[in-house]
Design a protein around this motif. Structure first.
Motif, PDB file in Angstrom:
ATOM      1  N   LYS A 118       0.819  -1.210   0.000  1.00 52.76           N
ATOM      2  CA  LYS A 118       0.000   0.000   0.000  1.00 52.76           C
ATOM      3  C   LYS A 118       0.860   1.270   0.000  1.00 52.76           C
ATOM      4  O   LYS A 118       0.525   2.254  -0.673  1.00 52.76           O
ATOM      5  N   PHE A 119       1.961   1.250   0.744  1.00 52.91           N
ATOM      6  CA  PHE A 119       2.739   2.477   0.924  1.00 52.91           C
ATOM      7  C   PHE A 119       4.096   2.458   0.221  1.00 52.91           C
ATOM      8  O   PHE A 119       4.774   3.484   0.171  1.00 52.91           O
ATOM      9  N   GLY A 120       4.496   1.314  -0.308  1.00 51.85           N
ATOM     10  CA  GLY A 120       5.716   1.251  -1.098  1.00 51.85           C
ATOM     11  C   GLY A 120       6.989   0.963  -0.329  1.00 51.85           C
ATOM     12  O   GLY A 120       8.053   0.803  -0.936  1.00 51.85           O
ATOM     13  N   HIS A 121       6.929   0.907   0.998  1.00 53.01           N
ATOM     14  CA  HIS A 121       8.128   0.623   1.780  1.00 53.01           C
ATOM     15  C   HIS A 121       8.528  -0.840   1.616  1.00 53.01           C
ATOM     16  O   HIS A 121       7.682  -1.736   1.624  1.00 53.01           O
ATOM     17  N   MET A 122       9.822  -1.091   1.465  1.00 49.56           N
ATOM     18  CA  MET A 122      10.301  -2.463   1.369  1.00 49.56           C
ATOM     19  C   MET A 122      10.271  -3.126   2.739  1.00 49.56           C
ATOM     20  O   MET A 122      10.702  -2.536   3.743  1.00 49.56           O
ATOM     21  N   LEU A 123       9.778  -4.357   2.777  1.00 48.87           N
ATOM     22  CA  LEU A 123       9.715  -5.092   4.032  1.00 48.87           C
ATOM     23  C   LEU A 123      11.062  -5.736   4.341  1.00 48.87           C
ATOM     24  O   LEU A 123      11.632  -6.444   3.514  1.00 48.87           O
ATOM     25  N   LEU A 124      11.563  -5.478   5.530  1.00 46.95           N
ATOM     26  CA  LEU A 124      12.780  -6.119   6.009  1.00 46.95           C
ATOM     27  C   LEU A 124      12.423  -7.364   6.812  1.00 46.95           C
ATOM     28  O   LEU A 124      11.552  -7.317   7.690  1.00 46.95           O
ATOM     29  N   THR A 125      13.063  -8.480   6.506  1.00 47.49           N
ATOM     30  CA  THR A 125      12.966  -9.634   7.393  1.00 47.49           C
ATOM     31  C   THR A 125      13.985  -9.460   8.509  1.00 47.49           C
ATOM     32  O   THR A 125      14.995  -8.766   8.347  1.00 47.49           O
ATOM     33  N   THR A 126      13.737 -10.107   9.628  1.00 49.34           N
ATOM     34  CA  THR A 126      14.585  -9.875  10.799  1.00 49.34           C
ATOM     35  C   THR A 126      15.260 -11.143  11.311  1.00 49.34           C
ATOM     36  O   THR A 126      15.883 -11.126  12.362  1.00 49.34           O
ATOM     37  N   GLY A 127      15.143 -12.253  10.564  1.00 54.54           N
ATOM     38  CA  GLY A 127      15.756 -13.504  11.011  1.00 54.54           C
ATOM     39  C   GLY A 127      17.268 -13.484  10.883  1.00 54.54           C
ATOM     40  O   GLY A 127      17.836 -12.797  10.036  1.00 54.54           O
ATOM     41  N   ASN A 128      17.933 -14.276  11.735  1.00 55.12           N
ATOM     42  CA  ASN A 128      19.397 -14.343  11.727  1.00 55.12           C
ATOM     43  C   ASN A 128      19.881 -15.652  11.106  1.00 55.12           C
ATOM     44  O   ASN A 128      19.087 -16.530  10.764  1.00 55.12           O
ATOM     45  N   LYS A 129      21.182 -15.799  10.965  1.00 52.77           N
ATOM     46  CA  LYS A 129      21.765 -16.964  10.290  1.00 52.77           C
ATOM     47  C   LYS A 129      21.543 -18.247  11.075  1.00 52.77           C
ATOM     48  O   LYS A 129      21.383 -19.322  10.475  1.00 52.77           O
ATOM     49  N   SER A 130      21.537 -18.172  12.393  1.00 56.37           N
ATOM     50  CA  SER A 130      21.296 -19.368  13.201  1.00 56.37           C
ATOM     51  C   SER A 130      19.922 -19.943  12.889  1.00 56.37           C
ATOM     52  O   SER A 130      19.773 -21.155  12.685  1.00 56.37           O
ATOM     53  N   GLU A 131      18.912 -19.078  12.869  1.00 54.70           N
ATOM     54  CA  GLU A 131      17.551 -19.525  12.580  1.00 54.70           C
ATOM     55  C   GLU A 131      17.428 -20.050  11.156  1.00 54.70           C
ATOM     56  O   GLU A 131      16.811 -21.105  10.922  1.00 54.70           O
ATOM     57  N   MET A 132      17.977 -19.320  10.191  1.00 58.98           N
ATOM     58  CA  MET A 132      17.869 -19.740   8.802  1.00 58.98           C
ATOM     59  C   MET A 132      18.638 -21.036   8.546  1.00 58.98           C
ATOM     60  O   MET A 132      18.276 -21.823   7.668  1.00 58.98           O
ATOM     61  N   SER A 133      19.686 -21.273   9.302  1.00 58.63           N
ATOM     62  CA  SER A 133      20.462 -22.500   9.126  1.00 58.63           C
ATOM     63  C   SER A 133      19.632 -23.736   9.434  1.00 58.63           C
ATOM     64  O   SER A 133      19.698 -24.741   8.725  1.00 58.63           O
ATOM     65  N   VAL A 134      18.857 -23.670  10.505  1.00 57.83           N
ATOM     66  CA  VAL A 134      18.150 -24.864  10.977  1.00 57.83           C
ATOM     67  C   VAL A 134      16.647 -24.809  10.694  1.00 57.83           C
ATOM     68  O   VAL A 134      15.889 -25.643  11.180  1.00 57.83           O
ATOM     69  N   GLY A 135      16.210 -23.819   9.917  1.00 61.27           N
ATOM     70  CA  GLY A 135      14.807 -23.761   9.536  1.00 61.27           C
ATOM     71  C   GLY A 135      13.881 -23.252  10.615  1.00 61.27           C
ATOM     72  O   GLY A 135      12.667 -23.482  10.549  1.00 61.27           O
ATOM     73  N   TYR A 136      14.428 -22.547  11.615  1.00 57.97           N
ATOM     74  CA  TYR A 136      13.593 -21.993  12.680  1.00 57.97           C
ATOM     75  C   TYR A 136      13.000 -20.671  12.189  1.00 57.97           C
ATOM     76  O   TYR A 136      13.281 -19.588  12.692  1.00 57.97           O
ATOM     77  N   TRP A 173      23.092 -31.032  11.913  1.00 62.16           N
ATOM     78  CA  TRP A 173      23.370 -31.354  10.506  1.00 62.16           C
ATOM     79  C   TRP A 173      22.062 -31.653   9.778  1.00 62.16           C
ATOM     80  O   TRP A 173      21.827 -31.159   8.672  1.00 62.16           O
ATOM     81  N   ARG A 174      21.224 -32.478  10.398  1.00 62.46           N
ATOM     82  CA  ARG A 174      19.961 -32.855   9.774  1.00 62.46           C
ATOM     83  C   ARG A 174      19.054 -31.643   9.586  1.00 62.46           C
ATOM     84  O   ARG A 174      18.450 -31.453   8.514  1.00 62.46           O
ATOM     85  N   MET A 175      18.943 -30.800  10.591  1.00 64.16           N
ATOM     86  CA  MET A 175      18.114 -29.598  10.479  1.00 64.16           C
ATOM     87  C   MET A 175      18.640 -28.673   9.384  1.00 64.16           C
ATOM     88  O   MET A 175      17.864 -28.076   8.630  1.00 64.16           O
ATOM     89  N   LEU A 176      19.961 -28.569   9.296  1.00 63.13           N
ATOM     90  CA  LEU A 176      20.590 -27.730   8.267  1.00 63.13           C
ATOM     91  C   LEU A 176      20.210 -28.210   6.869  1.00 63.13           C
ATOM     92  O   LEU A 176      19.820 -27.409   6.003  1.00 63.13           O
ATOM     93  N   ASP A 177      20.279 -29.509   6.640  1.00 64.79           N
ATOM     94  CA  ASP A 177      19.928 -30.056   5.328  1.00 64.79           C
ATOM     95  C   ASP A 177      18.443 -29.895   5.022  1.00 64.79           C
ATOM     96  O   ASP A 177      18.057 -29.549   3.900  1.00 64.79           O
ATOM     97  N   LEU A 178      17.599 -30.164   6.006  1.00 64.19           N
ATOM     98  CA  LEU A 178      16.150 -30.108   5.777  1.00 64.19           C
ATOM     99  C   LEU A 178      15.668 -28.698   5.466  1.00 64.19           C
ATOM    100  O   LEU A 178      14.636 -28.519   4.811  1.00 64.19           O
ATOM    101  N   ALA A 179      16.400 -27.690   5.933  1.00 66.75           N
ATOM    102  CA  ALA A 179      15.966 -26.295   5.758  1.00 66.75           C
ATOM    103  C   ALA A 179      16.407 -25.693   4.438  1.00 66.75           C
ATOM    104  O   ALA A 179      16.111 -24.520   4.171  1.00 66.75           O
ATOM    105  N   GLU A 180      17.073 -26.476   3.580  1.00 68.81           N
ATOM    106  CA  GLU A 180      17.577 -25.913   2.334  1.00 68.81           C
ATOM    107  C   GLU A 180      16.454 -25.348   1.475  1.00 68.81           C
ATOM    108  O   GLU A 180      16.594 -24.303   0.840  1.00 68.81           O
ATOM    109  N   TYR A 181      15.307 -26.028   1.440  1.00 71.21           N
ATOM    110  CA  TYR A 181      14.203 -25.541   0.596  1.00 71.21           C
ATOM    111  C   TYR A 181      13.680 -24.202   1.076  1.00 71.21           C
ATOM    112  O   TYR A 181      13.207 -23.385   0.275  1.00 71.21           O
ATOM    113  N   LYS A 182      13.760 -23.961   2.369  1.00 70.05           N
ATOM    114  CA  LYS A 182      13.345 -22.651   2.881  1.00 70.05           C
ATOM    115  C   LYS A 182      14.333 -21.571   2.457  1.00 70.05           C
ATOM    116  O   LYS A 182      13.939 -20.482   2.025  1.00 70.05           O
ATOM    117  N   ARG A 183      15.608 -21.878   2.592  1.00 67.15           N
ATOM    118  CA  ARG A 183      16.619 -20.866   2.275  1.00 67.15           C
ATOM    119  C   ARG A 183      16.587 -20.472   0.800  1.00 67.15           C
ATOM    120  O   ARG A 183      16.911 -19.337   0.450  1.00 67.15           O
TER     121      ARG A 183
END
Length: 553
Positions: free
Chosen positions: A390-408, A513-523
């Motif tokens: 609606k207003f044109g501002h770009m949305l920033l995500t706030t997740g960190n590398k630890s979370e993105m690594s394991v799909g949290y 290791w397992r969580m890291l591999d399973l989260a690849e589709y999210k990343r």
């Protein structure tokens, strides 16, 4: 014979594809160098096209635009002002080259093409460029200048060829992205080439953000005896004049200013600021919006955004649910006030009720689980994306590398957005950066001095607050353990045995290791973010989503 030479180092911030804008930058740099009395202006790698141009250089119209601009700039050197060394793509009937051109006396006086094309990490140059032949130096005012282009300096054969064919100074234009230890790597390589050739080296690097990459500048002159005679600042543009004199031993550079060295946390923070600033401004967004939860990740993201863009370009939204704590409400509001940003509250409880009613029939007989938690996250993502649209501002995500690594993280929920400031920042470093920012005001920051988040934001137990009494450690190992294992797996590609030898529990290693591999589709579906480490997710680390290889405990 020329006995003195004045060479200006032009550390510029080009925009990929903006040939006209980059041409204007070069003209401005040349005018500045002319005022300083320069004979020659040296610029960074592919400065006319911007770096890295990726598949854009395969487009014939782009190739013609670069060539036309290069010839236009060359014609202007007839005015008696300084000559220029300018990087640009160059296409002929055989392919496209990564070129460096001496513009002097109204023409393209000489050209050299990059010989060593990097094809690792974030680099794909063999995909788009043809390697140039090993060639000798070019002559400028009776001085033989060796022109190794970026990766050429990392291999001894190019520098040796130049030295053996009579080069007197090595001038190396670069497009070297920031990494935590990259400055030391550049210096070590340059020292090795200087020792091998006994020639002084001028190293000019690009500055600025380009998608995930941040170029930190930090150009320098390394004289004989491995003496640093000049250095340009990190993370900002500069045009610095260096004075060169011919001696009995060869050319040497007079000492010039050397800026103070940044601490590690300051470098990381500056890289996040510059990466976000250029992504927003070069893509012409009016500002950014983010969800402010009262947690440390969103607080640090907001602080970086304000420091990079100014408080007037940052909009924060708190989206409470029935599980949001009083402390989170207080902390989110406090962060917004400390940073001076726009702040509003939009409850997602009506959306939760609507989805519960809508899904009641298909979910009948099923227990409540993470599905309902993810609905909350997606309701927040939907809300923020609606405001962004609606207003044109770009949305920033706030997740960190630890979370993105394991799909949290929740696809189409807290992963919604156009850019991620913390994408390559592990959680323990998030805490360190937050403490650092509370105690320091970054150079050139537009945000306020002093504390930018309450200490409680940093010290309280992290929680997604998607159910009662929830903490991250209900699902994940302690962050100091998790980050240590992840660094071994992601940055170092270590085996279970090697990681266990460092004192980590083998079962925990296998689980991570397992969580890291399973989260690849999210990343694969995550937004771009600032590259900080030697192995950032995205172009830097490319793993298959379908992957049957697993840890052996």
């Amino acid at each position: 014979m020329t006995h003195e030479l004045k060479i200006a180092l032009a550390q510029l911030n080009p925009t990929v594809g903006d040939v006209a804008g980059n041409l204007a930058l070069l003209r401005k740099a040349r005018a500045t160098a002319a005022d300083k009395g320069a004979d020659l202006v040296m610029c960074s790698e592919l400065v006319l096209s911007g770096y890295p141009p990726e598949d854009l250089v395969l487009k014939p119209a782009f190739q013609r635009a670069c060539k036309s601009a290069l010839e236009e700039l060359a014609a202007e050197t007839i005015d008696g002002g300084p000559a220029m060394l300018v990087g640009s793509p160059w296409a002929d009937g055989e392919g496209v080259y990564n070129g460096l051109f001496l513009l002097a006396e109204g023409k393209i006086a000489a050209s050299r093409f990059k010989h060593e094309l990097p094809n690792y990490g974030v680099f794909d140059e063999k995909r788009v460029f043809k390697p140039g032949q090993l060639q000798g130096p070019v002559n400028f005012k009776g001085v033989r200048l060796g022109l190794p282009i970026c990766e050429d300096l990392w291999f001894c054969d190019v520098a040796e060829c130049l030295a053996e064919s009579g080069a007197e100074i090595l001038l190396s234009p670069n497009g070297s992205p920031f990494e935590i230890d990259k400055l030391d790597q550049r210096m070590n390589v340059s020292v090795a080439r200087q020792q091998e050739t006994d020639l002084p080296i001028i190293y000019v690097n690009q500055v600025g953000g380009q998608d995930e990459l941040v170029f930190d500048g930090a150009s320098f002159v390394l004289d004989r005896g491995q003496q640093i005679k000049c250095a340009l600042p990190m993370f900002r543009e500069a045009v610095e004049l260096t004075h060169w004199r011919r001696t009995n031993e060869g050319w040497t550079c007079d000492p010039a200013p050397i800026p103070r060295e940044f601490s590690l946390l300051e470098k990381i923070y500056q890289a996040m600021m510059l990466g976000l600033k250029d992504y927003v401004n070069k893509n012409h967004f009016p500002g950014v919006i983010l969800g402010l939860s009262g947690g440390v990740d969103s607080a640090l993201t907001a602080a970086v955004a304000v420091d990079a863009l100014g408080a007037d370009k940052v909009r924060a939204v708190m989206m409470p649910s029935p599980y949001t704590s009083r402390e989170s409400l207080e902390d989110a509001e406090a962060v917004a006030k400390m940073l001076g940003i726009s702040y509003e509250m939009i409850s997602i409880e009506p959306a939760m009720k609507a989805f519960a009613h809508m899904l009641a029939k298909p979910f009948a007989g099923r227990n409540i689980d993470t599905t309902e938690e993810n609905v909350q996250s997606r309701a927040r993502g939907l809300t923020l994306m609606a405001l962004s649209n609606k207003f044109g501002h770009m949305l920033l995500t706030t997740g960190n590398k630890s979370e993105m690594s394991v799909g949290y993280a929740t696809l189409y929920g807290d992963m919604c957005g156009g850019y991620s400031v913390l994408k390559d920042i592990y959680k323990m470093t998030v805490f360190e950066l937050s403490r650092w920012r509370n105690a320091n005001h970054p150079l050139d920051a537009l945000g306020p001095k002093g504390t930018v988040m309450p200490d409680r934001v940093i010290t309280k137990a992290p929680s997604a607050e998607l159910k009662l009494n929830q903490t991250d450690q209900d699902t994940l190992p302690p962050y100091d353990v998790l980050d240590g294992i992840l660094e071994c797996l992601v940055e170092r590609e270590m085996t279970v045995d090697e990681i266990a030898a460092k004192g980590y529990d083998r079962a925990t290693i296998a689980r991570v290791w397992r969580m890291l591999d399973l989260a690849e589709y999210k990343r694969r579906q995550a937004p771009p973010g600032v590259k900080i480490s030697s192995r950032a997710f995205g172009r830097d680390r490319r793993y298959p989503i379908t992957n049957g290889f697993s840890a052996k405990v």
